[in-house]
Structures are given as structure tokens and as C-alpha cells.
Design an enzyme around this catalytic site. Structure first.
Site, PDB file in Angstrom:
ATOM      1  N   GLU A  61       0.869  -1.185   0.000  1.00 42.89           N
ATOM      2  CA  GLU A  61       0.000   0.000   0.000  1.00 42.89           C
ATOM      3  C   GLU A  61       0.900   1.227   0.000  1.00 42.89           C
ATOM      4  OE1 GLU A  61      -2.154   2.861  -0.117  1.00 42.89           O
ATOM      5  OE2 GLU A  61      -3.212   0.979  -0.458  1.00 42.89           O
ATOM      6  N   CYS A 110       4.387  -2.753  -8.465  1.00 41.18           N
ATOM      7  CA  CYS A 110       3.046  -2.322  -8.047  1.00 41.18           C
ATOM      8  C   CYS A 110       3.143  -1.049  -7.180  1.00 41.18           C
ATOM      9  CB  CYS A 110       2.309  -3.463  -7.356  1.00 41.18           C
ATOM     10  SG  CYS A 110       0.527  -3.217  -7.264  1.00 41.18           S
ATOM     11  N   ARG A 112      -4.805  -4.726  -7.724  1.00 39.98           N
ATOM     12  CA  ARG A 112      -5.031  -3.285  -7.471  1.00 39.98           C
ATOM     13  C   ARG A 112      -3.888  -2.459  -8.043  1.00 39.98           C
ATOM     14  NH1 ARG A 112      -5.308  -2.165  -1.604  1.00 39.98           N
ATOM     15  NH2 ARG A 112      -5.774  -0.065  -2.265  1.00 39.98           N
ATOM     16  N   HIS A 134       3.186  -8.169 -10.371  1.00 39.44           N
ATOM     17  CA  HIS A 134       3.946  -8.806  -9.286  1.00 39.44           C
ATOM     18  C   HIS A 134       4.791  -9.960  -9.824  1.00 39.44           C
ATOM     19  CE1 HIS A 134       1.944  -6.875  -5.771  1.00 39.44           C
ATOM     20  NE2 HIS A 134       0.999  -6.670  -6.663  1.00 39.44           N
ATOM     21  N   GLU A 154       7.151 -11.449  -8.483  1.00 36.80           N
ATOM     22  CA  GLU A 154       7.591 -12.349  -7.408  1.00 36.80           C
ATOM     23  C   GLU A 154       6.596 -13.482  -7.179  1.00 36.80           C
ATOM     24  OE1 GLU A 154       4.891  -9.447  -5.363  1.00 36.80           O
ATOM     25  OE2 GLU A 154       6.289  -9.413  -7.047  1.00 36.80           O
TER      26      GLU A 154
END
EC number: 4.3.3.6
Length: 197
Positions: A48, A79, A137, A177, A179
Site C-alpha cells: 500500500e 506495483c 489493485r 507482481h 515475485e
């Protein structure tokens, strides 16, 4: 092998550390300025972005991070990490700060909320086969400066053509992402970039 830290105050830290260790890198978590000082390079994970910058301020990491990035430390943001590296944000919260470094404008939560998360195959410049990308997101890049290389865009659908991976010098960022899953080619790309700088 280079020493690569993973910003560990918030976000999906463990997966990045494991992927880098699989590649033989000295990878470790960074929560304090003395740990940052050990880094040849840094990964800013997903999470976030608003919480990340506030915690970086709380733990006295914000200014040291800005200095190291400005000083040329290779840094890879995924992200929320992409948002942290962006010079400009659309749809940020009031007063939201970024570390900056990438001459890009990003749009937060551009693909929608958690329920709008998706995955798909995308072509990434310099990698042969498509990468299976997981978007949660996720932001996208609205604008890039002239020294920014676009590495990947969304191939089809409503978001076709949206920029989701970029590189500028020793900085790189993805909306997705890398990972997640077993494909370590994006991390390998970053490790090669670190070795070259």
C-alpha cells in the site's frame, strides 16, 4: 554477487527475498538506515503506497532512500513500489509523497479495486517468451519522460496499450507482481542491471 535489499516495512517482502536468493543474490530485508547502507540495490515491493511512504518517514528511511536513489542506486519497484518511484501520481491521497527518480506519471489503482485483479501473459522487451503477469489493485503508467524506456504494455482488452513496465537508467518498475510464481526472469533482468551499474 550484489547485495540487494528489499524494503520491508510493508508489502509482499518474503517472495522477493526468496526469488533473489534463488538467483544466488545476497538478499535481505531493509527496515533501518543501517540496513539500507549495506545495499548495492533495492527492491520496493507491492503493498500500500500510502502506508509505505508514511512508515518510511516514521522509521527515518525516507530521506536516506531518496538520497540513495538520486545517487544512482539501482532500484526496482513492483506495483506500489512503482508508485513510490514515480515522480508524479494521479489519484494519490492528499499530501502523498513518493521517493521519485522515474520520470513517469502513474495512476493509482488504475485497473480498479481488489475484485478487479487479474492475470495474463504480456511481452516484456528483452525477454523471449511472454511473462505471466499478476495484477493486484495495480497502477499503470499514464505518461513517460523521453529518457524512459517502455518495457511492456497490456496487449488486449479495455486497457490495451497501457504501460505496465518501464526502465530509466538503473531504475525499473512493473505494475504487476513478478515475485508471484516461479518465473524469475524479471528479477534476473534487474540483477543483470545491478551488475552493469
Amino acid at each position: 554477487m550484489p547485495s540487494i535489499g528489499v524494503f520491508a516495512l510493508q508489502g509482499d517482502v518474503r517472495e522477493h527475498v526468496h526469488t533473489l536468493q534463488r538467483l544466488g543474490v545476497d538478499a535481505f530485508t531493509v527496515r533501518r538506515p543501517d540496513e539500507l547502507a549495506r545495499c548495492d540495490a533495492l527492491v520496493l515491493p507491492g503493498g500500500e503506497s500510502t502506508t509505505m511512504y508514511k512508515l518510511a518517514r516514521t522509521f527515518d528511511l525516507f530521506e536516506p532512500l531518496v538520497e540513495r536513489i538520486r545517487g544512482g542506486m539501482p532500484t526496482f519497484g513492483t506495483c506500489a513500489g512503482m508508485i513510490m518511484l514515480a515522480d508524479r501520481i494521479e489519484d494519490g491521497i492528499d499530501g502523498q509523497e513518493t521517493l521519485g527518480g522515474l520520470d513517469i506519471t502513474v495512476r493509482r489503482n488504475a485497473f480498479g479495486r481488489q475484485v478487479d485483479s487479474f492475470e495474463g501473459d504480456i511481452d516484456v522487451a528483452g525477454l523471449g517468451d511472454p511473462v505471466h503477469a499478476v495484477f493486484i489493485r495495480a497502477p499503470w503508467v499514464e505518461q513517460v519522460g523521453e529518457s524512459v524506456e517502455v518495457l511492456a504494455t497490456i496487449p488486449a482488452g479495455e486497457a490495451a496499450g497501457r504501460i505496465v513496465a518501464v526502465r530509466q537508467g538503473s531504475l525499473m518498475a512493473t505494475s504487476f507482481h513478478p515475485e508471484v510464481g516461479d518465473d524469475d526472469r524479471i528479477h534476473r533482468y534487474f540483477v543483470d542491471l545491478v551488475k552493469q551499474s
